[in-house]
Design an enzyme around this catalytic site. Structure first.
Site, PDB file in Angstrom:
ATOM      1  N   ARG A  48     -21.099  72.010  15.270  1.00 55.57           N
ATOM      2  CA  ARG A  48     -21.212  72.814  16.491  1.00 55.57           C
ATOM      3  C   ARG A  48     -20.553  74.177  16.277  1.00 55.57           C
ATOM      4  O   ARG A  48     -21.049  75.203  16.743  1.00 55.57           O
ATOM      5  CB  ARG A  48     -20.560  72.109  17.686  1.00 55.57           C
ATOM      6  CG  ARG A  48     -20.746  72.883  19.007  1.00 55.57           C
ATOM      7  CD  ARG A  48     -19.974  72.271  20.165  1.00 55.57           C
ATOM      8  NE  ARG A  48     -18.543  72.412  19.990  1.00 55.57           N
ATOM      9  CZ  ARG A  48     -17.679  71.408  19.965  1.00 55.57           C
ATOM     10  NH1 ARG A  48     -18.095  70.160  20.091  1.00 55.57           N
ATOM     11  NH2 ARG A  48     -16.392  71.617  19.803  1.00 55.57           N
ATOM     12  N   TYR A 101     -36.917  90.600  32.586  1.00 55.74           N
ATOM     13  CA  TYR A 101     -37.532  89.284  32.453  1.00 55.74           C
ATOM     14  C   TYR A 101     -37.050  88.372  33.578  1.00 55.74           C
ATOM     15  O   TYR A 101     -35.867  88.365  33.933  1.00 55.74           O
ATOM     16  CB  TYR A 101     -37.188  88.697  31.085  1.00 55.74           C
ATOM     17  CG  TYR A 101     -37.424  87.221  30.951  1.00 55.74           C
ATOM     18  CD1 TYR A 101     -38.692  86.679  31.154  1.00 55.74           C
ATOM     19  CD2 TYR A 101     -36.379  86.363  30.642  1.00 55.74           C
ATOM     20  CE1 TYR A 101     -38.904  85.313  31.050  1.00 55.74           C
ATOM     21  CE2 TYR A 101     -36.582  84.998  30.514  1.00 55.74           C
ATOM     22  CZ  TYR A 101     -37.853  84.476  30.727  1.00 55.74           C
ATOM     23  OH  TYR A 101     -38.057  83.129  30.630  1.00 55.74           O
ATOM     24  N   ASP A 173     -31.700  93.683  25.456  1.00 52.96           N
ATOM     25  CA  ASP A 173     -32.600  92.633  24.990  1.00 52.96           C
ATOM     26  C   ASP A 173     -33.678  93.298  24.134  1.00 52.96           C
ATOM     27  O   ASP A 173     -34.479  94.078  24.635  1.00 52.96           O
ATOM     28  CB  ASP A 173     -33.221  91.920  26.196  1.00 52.96           C
ATOM     29  CG  ASP A 173     -34.023  90.695  25.801  1.00 52.96           C
ATOM     30  OD1 ASP A 173     -34.521  90.649  24.657  1.00 52.96           O
ATOM     31  OD2 ASP A 173     -34.171  89.789  26.639  1.00 52.96           O
ATOM     32  N   LYS A 198     -39.322  83.857  20.244  1.00 49.08           N
ATOM     33  CA  LYS A 198     -40.486  84.733  20.260  1.00 49.08           C
ATOM     34  C   LYS A 198     -40.806  85.255  18.854  1.00 49.08           C
ATOM     35  O   LYS A 198     -41.141  84.489  17.980  1.00 49.08           O
ATOM     36  CB  LYS A 198     -40.239  85.877  21.249  1.00 49.08           C
ATOM     37  CG  LYS A 198     -39.655  85.443  22.607  1.00 49.08           C
ATOM     38  CD  LYS A 198     -40.505  84.435  23.340  1.00 49.08           C
ATOM     39  CE  LYS A 198     -40.113  84.261  24.802  1.00 49.08           C
ATOM     40  NZ  LYS A 198     -38.783  83.732  25.056  1.00 49.08           N
TER      41      LYS A 198
END
Length: 387
Positions: A48, A101, A173, A198
């Site tokens: 992790r 977004y 972004d 993406k």
């Protein structure tokens, strides 16, 4: 011999296996690592926190964005949440765009409603609105350029100078352009965020995010928080993302070429009211995009000029374009903002951001452009006959 820096960036991680000479870096599917002895840990102790496969990916993405460090998270939204959690304190003010977004808007609005942070939504491409907001002493300014879904472009260098002078942290972004077409860290941004789901991955088969910066103190702080709240990416997803990145440049170049061809076609259609893409002189920030971007990208939007019945007929007639959310895959997708990506925003808020009820967004893929045009042509034909 001098190599293109981006070629070197993508090549990073290859030929790093010292044990067997594997060209592709091995995947370390382990959660834990043994200690050398009592109170004597190795470089890795728990996945992790850190993992060799994910570390290679973080180095590659950092290099692509000309950063000094990055954190890979389990989604683009967790990357954004990680940033605000790491940096903001209760009562801090966050400035963000009205036309961002839908998922980002929802996150910021929910944090505002819970009273965790103060949030102010502004028309980001209006510099006067930004300057007025900076007078309120925000801790952070979140930006999109181009914005999603209207592709509005802002002057990143100018905006970051103003944000820095106000002693706020700038975040952008960069998902829609990827490092192929824009490197915001070189334009003065403090933190770059990606939905790696993406373009960076490009195959619509994993969910991941990234935070990149040139600021070592920031990356150390964000890295601590990523382990603390457990938002790091899975190891197998990191491996797949590394594979996707190796074809990033050819994918984006083909997709952008297709997008420009589609735009020319859409300009001839009577059921198209307005097209949004940075390549168009009518687009907000077009002249800035020509300077600060290395390309215009493969995402475009347009306002459908017909009835909702015709819109439904158009979308249902498409075969190559898939009616689906997300973007950046090798396949072409089309989405209806009001009922899909921005359905979480009220109609009043959408209209204030100029996102109409008939706005469609296209993520252009790498299919043959003639086939894509043929698919659109057939759909417009049936939509014109649908009354």
């Amino acid at each position: 011999m001098h190599y293109n820096k981006k070629t070197i960036s993508i090549h990073n991680g290859l030929n790093t296996d010292k044990q067997y000479g594997s060209v592709i870096p091995p995947i370390y599917l382990t959660t834990t690592y043994n200690f050398n002895g009592f109170n004597n840990p190795r470089k890795y102790d728990y996945s992790r926190k850190s993992n060799p496969t994910r570390d290679i990916l973080q180095n590659v993405i950092s290099s692509l964005e000309d950063g000094l460090g990055s954190i890979i998270t389990n989604s683009g939204m967790s990357a954004i949440y990680l940033i605000v959690t790491s940096i903001l304190k209760p009562g801090d003010l966050l400035i963000c765009p009205k036309d961002c977004y839908g998922g980002s808007y929802r996150l910021f609005k929910s944090l505002l409603n819970k009273g965790i942070y103060r949030v102010k939504f502004i028309t980001m491409y209006d510099k006067k609105k930004l300057l007025a907001a900076l007078l309120e002493k925000p801790k952070m300014v979140f930006m999109e350029s181009p914005s999603n879904p209207l592709l509005n472009v802002i002057d990143i260098v100018d905006y970051c100078n103003e944000i820095r002078n106000s002693k706020a942290i700038s975040v952008i972004d960069n998902t829609l352009l990827s490092p192929v077409f824009q490197n915001p860290l070189n334009l003065g941004v403090d933190l770059v965020v990606h939905s790696c789901t993406k373009y960076l991955n490009g195959h619509s088969d994993i969910i991941a995010g990234a935070v990149i910066t040139k600021n070592i103190k920031l990356i150390e702080k964000i890295s601590w928080w990523s382990n603390n709240i457990g938002v790091t990416s899975s190891v197998f997803d990191s491996y797949l993302l590394l594979r996707g990145i190796r074809t990033l440049y050819p994918r984006l170049k083909i997709a952008e070429k297709n997008a420009l061809i589609i735009i020319k076609y859409l300009q001839t259609q009577k059921l198209v009211k307005k097209i949004y893409h940075p390549s168009l002189s009518s687009n907000i920030g077009h002249n800035i995009a020509k300077i600060q971007q290395k390309g215009f990208g493969a995402i475009l939007s347009f306002d459908f000029y017909g009835s909702k019945k015709q819109l439904s007929c158009f979308l249902n007639s498409l075969k190559l374009f898939t009616l689906a959310e997300s973007l950046g895959g090798v396949e072409s997708l089309i989405s209806h903002s009001a009922t899909m990506t921005h359905a979480c925003i009220s109609r009043e808020e959408r209209l204030q951001a100029n996102i109409s009820d008939l706005l469609l967004r296209i993520s252009v893929g790498i299919e043959d452009s003639n086939d894509l045009i043929s698919d659109l042509d057939k759909a417009f034909f049936y939509a014109n006959k649908c009354h």
